[in-house]
Design an enzyme around this catalytic site. Structure first.
Site, PDB file in Angstrom:
ATOM      1  CD  GLN A   1      -3.482  -4.669   6.460  1.00  0.00           C
ATOM      2  OE1 GLN A   1      -3.383  -3.696   5.732  1.00  0.00           O
ATOM      3  NE2 GLN A   1      -4.118  -5.769   6.087  1.00  0.00           N
TER       4      GLN A   1
ATOM      5  CG  ASP B   1      -9.776  -0.144   4.777  1.00  0.00           C
ATOM      6  OD1 ASP B   1      -9.577  -0.331   3.560  1.00  0.00           O
ATOM      7  OD2 ASP B   1      -9.023  -0.587   5.662  1.00  0.00           O
TER       8      ASP B   1
ATOM      9  CE  LYS C   1      -3.837  -2.451   2.119  1.00  0.00           C
ATOM     10  NZ  LYS C   1      -4.522  -2.845   3.374  1.00  0.00           N
TER      11      LYS C   1
END
Ligand code: NDP
Length: 295
Positions: free
Chosen positions: A99, A122, A55
Site C-alpha cells: 500500500q 498492482d 481490499k
C-alpha cells in the site's frame, strides 16, 4: 438539462465481482487452489488503512484468501523487504500489494522492485510498466485503476480505436499507465500535466478524457467537446457543512457542467473507485490461474 449517460462503475464492479467469484469457485473445485493476496501496510495513515480494509473485505466477498502485514511507521526498509521476500516464496500467495505511500524514510523503488513480477498484481514493477509501453510485449499485470477505466469504456461500448484521447495527469500509478493503455487500444493520445499551457484547448479536442489530477472541479464544461466521454479518476474532499463528516468527495471534473455537454461520464463516488478494487481481484485470480496453467 443534463443529458450525459452516467457510467455506473459501482454496478459494473459488482457484476465483475460476481464473475470473479464464479471463477474462484471453478478454480477451487477443479484443482483445489484458493487464490491468495498479500497486502503490506506500513504506518498508520487513516486513508491507507481504509483502502487496505476495503481490499480485504472485497477479497473475502469473492473467496480470495487475504494475508495482511501491518508494520509500524518506524519499521525499517529491511523488514518490509523481508516480508516481500517471504511472500514471493509463499505458494499460497499469488498477488503481493504494497500500500502506497510508504513512510518517507523508505525507498519506494527498492520495495516495488522486490515484488516478483509474477505476483505484481498492482502492475507497478518497472518490468511490467516497460512491457506495457512496448509494442508486441505483454505485461504480467496492468495497474488496477487505469485498467478499470478502460474496462468501463469497453463495457459501455465506447470505441477507442482511432479516437483522440486526452489523459490529464502523468503519475506512475494512474495517468502514465492510462495513456499507455489507451495507446495500446489504438487511440491517439495526448497527455496534459501541470506544465501544460492552455490545457482546455487540448482537452476540447478529446473524444475521450481520462482525468487523474487531484484538483476538485478543475475540468469545466468549456474544456469538453460536445459528445465526449469522460472518465473521472479524481477523488477530492471538499468542505461541505451540510454533510455529517463536514466534507464530501468530488472528482476533477465539474460534474454538473460536464453532464450538459458530454455523452457519458463517471460519477464520483461510484465511478472508477469501485473498479480499482474489482481489477485487483481480477489480477489476483489471473495470477493464481497462471501459476497452475489453468484456463
Ligand atoms: P498525483 O498527485 O501523483 O499526480 C497528479 C498528476 O496531475 C500529476 O501528473 C500532475 O502533473 C498533474 N496535475 C496537477 N495539477 C495539475 C493541473 N493544475 N493541471 C494539469 N495537471 C495537473 O496523483 P495520482 O495520479 O495518484 O491521483 C490523481 C487523483 O486520482 C487523485 O485525486 C487521487 O485521489 C485519485 N485516485 C483515485 C483512484 C481510484 O481508485 N479512483 C486511485 C488512485 C488515485 P505533474 O506531473 O506535472 O506534477
Amino acid at each position: 438539462e443534463p443529458s450525459a449517460k452516467v457510467i455506473d462503475g459501482k454496478s459494473v464492479a459488482k457484476q465483475i465481482r460476481e464473475e470473479i467469484s464464479a471463477e474462484v469457485t471453478k478454480l477451487k473445485e477443479a484443482i483445489g487452489v484458493v487464490p491468495g493476496l498479500a497486502v503490506v501496510l506500513v504506518g498508520d495513515r487513516k486513508d491507507s488503512a481504509t483502502y487496505v480494509r476495503n481490499k480485504k473485505i472485497a477479497c473475502e466477498s469473492v473467496g480470495i484468501k487475504s494475508f495482511e502485514v501491518n508494520l509500524p511507521n518506524d519499521a525499517s526498509e529491511q523488514e518490509v523487504l523481508k516480508y516481500i521476500s517471504d511472500f514471493n516464496g509463499e505458494p499460497l500467495v499469488h498477488g503481493i500489494l504494497v500500500q502506497l505511500p510508504l513512510p518517507s524514510h523508505m525507498n519506494e523503488q527498492n520495495i516495488l522492485n522486490a515484488v516478483m513480477i509474477e505476483k505484481d498484481v498492482d502492475g507497478f514493477h518497472p518490468l511490467n510498466i516497460g512491457r506495457l509501453a512496448m509494442r508486441g510485449r505483454e505485461p504480467m499485470f496492468v495497474p488496477c485503476t487505469p485498467k478499470g477505466c478502460i474496462e468501463l469504456l469497453h463495457r459501455y461500448g465506447v470505441d477507442i480505436k482511432g479516437k483522440r484521447a486526452v489523459v490529464i495527469g502523468r503519475s506512475n500509478i494512474v495517468g502514465m499507465p492510462a495513456a499507455l493503455l489507451l495507446q495500446r487500444e489504438d487511440a491517439t493520445v495526448t497527455i496534459v500535466h501541470s506544465r501544460t499551457k492552455n490545457p482546455e484547448e487540448i482537452t476540447r479536442q478529446a473524444d475521450i478524457i481520462i482525468s487523474a489530477v487531484g484538483q476538485p472541479n478543475m475540468v469545466r464544461g468549456s474544456w469538453i467537446k460536445p459528445g465526449a466521454v469522460i472518465i473521472d479518476v479524481g477523488i477530492n474532499p471538499v468542505e461541505d457543512a451540510s454533510s455529517p463528516r463536514g466534507y464530501r468527495l468530488v472528482g476533477d471534473v465539474c460534474y454538473d457542467e460536464a453532464c450538459k455537454i458530454a455523452a457519458a461520464i463517471t460519477p464520483v463516488p461510484g465511478g472508477v473507485g469501485p473498479m480499482t478494487i474489482a481489477m485487483l481481484l481480477s489480477n489476483t485470480v489471473s495470477s493464481a490461474k497462471r501459476a497452475y496453467n489453468f484456463n
